[in-house]
Enzyme design. Sequence first.
Site, mmCIF file in Angstrom:
data_model
loop_
_atom_site.group_PDB
_atom_site.id
_atom_site.type_symbol
_atom_site.label_atom_id
_atom_site.label_comp_id
_atom_site.label_asym_id
_atom_site.label_seq_id
_atom_site.Cartn_x
_atom_site.Cartn_y
_atom_site.Cartn_z
ATOM 1 N N SER A 1 0.844 -1.198 0.000
ATOM 2 C CA SER A 1 0.000 0.000 0.000
ATOM 3 C C SER A 1 0.879 1.248 0.000
ATOM 4 C CB SER A 1 -0.930 -0.030 1.216
ATOM 5 O OG SER A 1 -1.913 0.970 1.105
ATOM 6 N N ASN A 2 0.335 2.391 0.347
ATOM 7 C CA ASN A 2 1.118 3.633 0.401
ATOM 8 C C ASN A 2 0.614 4.503 1.552
ATOM 9 O OD1 ASN A 2 -1.062 5.445 -0.638
ATOM 10 N ND2 ASN A 2 -0.879 4.076 -2.408
#
Length: 226
Positions: free
Chosen positions: A27-28
């Site tokens: 993810s980020n």
Amino acid sequence: MKTPNKPIVLITAGPTREAIDPVRFISNHSSGKMGYAIAGAFLDQGFEVILVSGPVNISLSHSCLRVIHVNSADEMYAACQQYFHVAQITIFAAAVADYKPAQVHAQKMKKSAHEFNLPMVKNVDIAFEFGKIKRNDQVSIGFALETNDEEQNALKKLYSKNLDLVVLNSVQDEGATFGHDTNKITIINRDFLFQAYPLKSKAEVARDIVMAAIQLRQKQEIPIQA
Ligand code: CTP
């Protein structure tokens, strides 16, 4: 929707999570704050808002708001496909993961070798896909978060994704990166007009973006004189 006569805006927000196995994902750092602030600003302007949100720690409720919670880019795209055709305005504010693991392992992966390589494949580019089917009576706005060659990269996104406006964020601007409550943007239109705004709260930035979107929609509605 509860109020069918209101104009509808579709917004993507937050990060996406791309599963590796049942306990891991890629993810980020997107907090979703900007997308949610834009949703709030459209609600203030009397819009019906459909917010397709990746996993975030924000909650927003309003009688004219529908939040669709998703994890992956594929889920975000599928949710948007249900609503894009009814939206007058679409805002692509999500930080969609560009790649996903080529395969989701059914069982938790066990460590073995010293090194580990994960084959990845490209994710769907949601803004690009909707850019291909956007009608003349629809406005779409995307974001460009850049570290270098900011203006060139933003213009490339404006045209390749058939956006009407692109909101440029530079990582080099203090207070304009992930997780902050402030943002500093430049809005670029298809006439190469660059409008730079000072550092503001995300709520104020959201209002600026919403007003720019509404102005564009109003221009579309003015009949062309013979
Ligand atoms: N976007 C999207 N789907 C993707 C990637 C991006 O809808 N798979 C949208 C974002 O919501 C944003 C715009 O496209 O409005 C630009 O996203 P950004 O991550 O800045 O750029 P990319 O197109 O992914 O290109 P790059 O990562 O190479 O800068």
